[in-house]
Write a protein that holds these residues in place. Structure first.
Motif, PDB file in Angstrom:
ATOM      1  N   ALA A 105       0.807  -1.231   0.000  1.00  0.00           N
ATOM      2  CA  ALA A 105       0.000   0.000   0.000  1.00  0.00           C
ATOM      3  C   ALA A 105       0.834   1.273   0.000  1.00  0.00           C
ATOM      4  O   ALA A 105       0.455   2.281   0.578  1.00  0.00           O
ATOM      5  CB  ALA A 105      -0.967   0.004   1.191  1.00  0.00           C
ATOM      6  N   GLU A 106       1.981   1.235  -0.675  1.00  0.00           N
ATOM      7  CA  GLU A 106       2.825   2.442  -0.748  1.00  0.00           C
ATOM      8  C   GLU A 106       2.266   3.381  -1.819  1.00  0.00           C
ATOM      9  O   GLU A 106       2.883   3.626  -2.864  1.00  0.00           O
ATOM     10  CB  GLU A 106       4.281   2.063  -1.029  1.00  0.00           C
ATOM     11  N   VAL A 107       1.099   3.916  -1.510  1.00  0.00           N
ATOM     12  CA  VAL A 107       0.368   4.765  -2.449  1.00  0.00           C
ATOM     13  C   VAL A 107       1.227   5.936  -2.931  1.00  0.00           C
ATOM     14  O   VAL A 107       1.201   6.300  -4.107  1.00  0.00           O
ATOM     15  CB  VAL A 107      -0.921   5.287  -1.777  1.00  0.00           C
TER      16      VAL A 107
ATOM     17  N   CYS B 125      13.018   8.076  -3.206  1.00  0.00           N
ATOM     18  CA  CYS B 125      12.927   6.616  -3.180  1.00  0.00           C
ATOM     19  C   CYS B 125      13.700   5.972  -4.316  1.00  0.00           C
ATOM     20  O   CYS B 125      13.940   4.769  -4.304  1.00  0.00           O
ATOM     21  CB  CYS B 125      11.471   6.158  -3.215  1.00  0.00           C
ATOM     22  N   GLY B 126      14.084   6.769  -5.327  1.00  0.00           N
ATOM     23  CA  GLY B 126      14.843   6.225  -6.441  1.00  0.00           C
ATOM     24  C   GLY B 126      14.058   6.179  -7.749  1.00  0.00           C
ATOM     25  O   GLY B 126      14.641   5.983  -8.816  1.00  0.00           O
ATOM     26  N   GLN B 127      12.742   6.327  -7.673  1.00  0.00           N
ATOM     27  CA  GLN B 127      11.936   6.364  -8.889  1.00  0.00           C
ATOM     28  C   GLN B 127      11.766   7.813  -9.344  1.00  0.00           C
ATOM     29  O   GLN B 127      12.234   8.739  -8.690  1.00  0.00           O
ATOM     30  CB  GLN B 127      10.554   5.743  -8.628  1.00  0.00           C
TER      31      GLN B 127
ATOM     32  N   HIS C 186       4.229   6.075  -3.532  1.00  0.00           N
ATOM     33  CA  HIS C 186       5.323   5.713  -4.436  1.00  0.00           C
ATOM     34  C   HIS C 186       4.851   4.898  -5.624  1.00  0.00           C
ATOM     35  O   HIS C 186       5.628   4.168  -6.237  1.00  0.00           O
ATOM     36  CB  HIS C 186       6.457   5.044  -3.658  1.00  0.00           C
ATOM     37  N   VAL C 187       3.560   5.042  -5.951  1.00  0.00           N
ATOM     38  CA  VAL C 187       3.092   4.615  -7.268  1.00  0.00           C
ATOM     39  C   VAL C 187       3.509   5.717  -8.241  1.00  0.00           C
ATOM     40  O   VAL C 187       3.296   6.903  -7.971  1.00  0.00           O
ATOM     41  CB  VAL C 187       1.563   4.433  -7.282  1.00  0.00           C
TER      42      VAL C 187
END
Lengths: 353, 353
Positions: free
Chosen positions: B201-203, B217-219, B205-206
């Motif tokens: 549920a890491e909303v 986060c790297g994205q 980081h979508v």
């Protein structure tokens, strides 16, 4: 082609023959408990998988062994009442044959396409069969005289893969069948997760390209419009004109493998869209394993390799799931339906564990 | 500002004072069963919420009533060992005070930031505290002499909202706290769903804009980089130069409400990105209710109205969840930790239900 996952998949995808799953033990939700094995309950359940073309059935023993399979046409063209009659007639005939053969059929599980409310036992809606608010569980129980469990076809297939197939031993399994469209089911502790409105895990309808093609679902740019089998074939034919059109996505896969540049491009775009969408699913579901099923998973590494590469290139903090191929092929739905019937017996009648 | 959700939220967000939640009944996982109420077990649990700045604690009775709250600095700057000492010292002192006051504290629940493995009882990693593979559950149990449950701060907050707050009565609850960043927790049948690697549920980081800003986060283009509080303030300041910068997203909300065009634009982009990402989450989780929490949810309808509009404009087959505001404010984490301790007692010692 020496990949053991692929071999298992291809075997399971063969024409209807009696299938014995070697060494499979049907576990109850949660690891470590089994219905089957020495001391487990006898008899079997009847699992039915209602698709748009065929109703397929299997007798499923408590240890997951499949002892008999058959099928009949769904008769969708004859209207919703005819389909209901075809389903119930087929089930009744299969029960009679099984009993003549000495089988003790103890319950029935039905996996239906469409929107299925497992709690209420109704098919809320099915576009292909034109069922609406059909109390299928009650109607089947009245006709067949046995306890009946009702489930959803994709979730039932995922259930079978999670307990007996490629997802076995994992608590969070994401099942993604890629056929004419891209489906999805989440299995938690060996149980299907339907969501609040029986619409969970609709991986194929996550919007992947907001400015993309219109999807029959009403959105634009769903994963389905790029990576579903129908879309892959359409996108290839759009690019190559009418000179040498393909009839299906499998042919696009073959031409891509043979080096056809347009096929390579369409296939890579499909795998890339899959990677993008499945990373979103991983970010939300955090599954231990991703089980690829459906007809296009027959492409094997041609699908898995670019998908894995796309996930690895994109992922940051996410723990990527193992990507495996479904092992039960198109049998998964009816086997899962049989498991739902065993779960019902377990919950209601307390079968031995 | 007459919205009852908002009022409850604002009350809960007030400075630390003893809070009694009127009429709340602590239910066990699944609807209809209660620890508390007449005939329920006596005593209380100690819930601790370890954040980067403060350790906050509450005594939580079986019916969900909070009887005492306190806090101490986390001392992150002094290093991971100092934080551990601060947490355990605070817990021991709170226990001593509670016992002096005649409280029967029966178990301890700890909600930690970072990656938390609830099964193993360890904090796998916390960036703000620099803990790695810390067996916090065992260390706390040794020091405090009580059963200890360990959970994750956002999932614990979501748990409290699902059982006692805005998500009460629903089986599938998506909790999305919007503060400096955008968090997420999925609660199923009143239990936190951690996923396979404690990353569910890491909303925030979508990926919402694949060509967007780099995320820590790297994205690239995570929802967090558009709709988190830090991002909203940064994006406004980038647009308006240095003439009149804001110090936080709340000021952007105020300026947007006052008609500042740049603030309106940044706020609308944030709400639009939220709608896009939350529709993907709805397509996968199919929640009954979406609980908005965190500091930015104080914006109330200024956040909810465009979010709801964005969801409604985009949705097709999806059944949209009710959108409500969190009711327990920043208390949710420690109350949820207290609930985890009650669950532990229920599972291990069989408290009366």
């Amino acid at each position: 082609m020496t990949d053991p996952d692929r071999s298992a998949h291809q075997q399971a995808g063969a024409a209807d023959a009696v299938l014995t799953l070697p060494g499979t033990i049907l576990t109850t939700p949660g690891p470590g408990r089994a219905y089957g094995g020495p001391g487990g309950p006898g008899g079997c359940t009847l699992g039915l998988d209602i698709g748009g073309t065929f109703v397929k059935s299997a007798l499923v023993a408590a240890d997951g062994t499949v002892r008999h399979e058959s099928r009949c046409p769904t008769r969708s063209a004859d209207g919703p009442d005819a389909v209901l009659r075809a389903v119930l007639d087929h089930a009744a005939e299969t029960l009679a044959v099984a009993r003549d053969a000495g089988e003790d059929v103890r319950a029935v599980g039905i996996a239906s396409c469409g929107l299925v409310d497992e709690d209420a036992g109704t098919v809320v809606f099915s576009a292909s069969i034109q069922w609406r608010d059909l109390p299928l569980r009650r109607l089947a129980a009245e006709r067949l005289g046995l306890p009946v469990a009702l489930g959803h076809d994709v979730r039932s297939g995922g259930l079978a893969e999670a307990r007996l197939g490629a997802g076995r031993g994992h608590r969070v399994v994401l099942f993604v069948p890629v056929g004419t469209g891209v489906g999805g089911a989440l299995l938690l502790d060996g149980k299907p997760f339907p969501g609040s409105h029986w619409r969970s895990a609709e991986v194929g309808h996550v919007v992947t390209r907001p400015d993309g093609d219109a999807c029959p679902c009403g959105q634009r740019g769903c994963l389905d419009t790029i990576a579903g089998g129908v879309a892959v074939a359409r996108r290839y034919n759009q690019r190559c004109g009418t000179l040498s059109p393909v009839s299906g996505a499998e042919e696009v896969a073959r031409r891509a493998a043979a080096g056809d540049p347009a096929a390579v491009q369409v296939w890579e775009e499909a795998a890339d869209a899959m990677a993008q969408t499945l990373l979103a699913a991983v970010t939300l579901f955090d599954p231990a394993v991703l089980v690829l099923g459906g007809g296009l998973s027959q492409a094997g590494e041609q699908l898995r390799a670019p998908l894995r590469r796309g996930l690895e290139q994109r992922a940051a903090f996410q723990a990527l799931p193992e990507i495996v191929f479904a092992r039960l092929g198109e049998r998964a739905g009816r086997i899962g339906a049989g498991l739902l019937a065993w779960d019902l017996l377990h919950a209601r009648e307390g079968v031995r564990t």
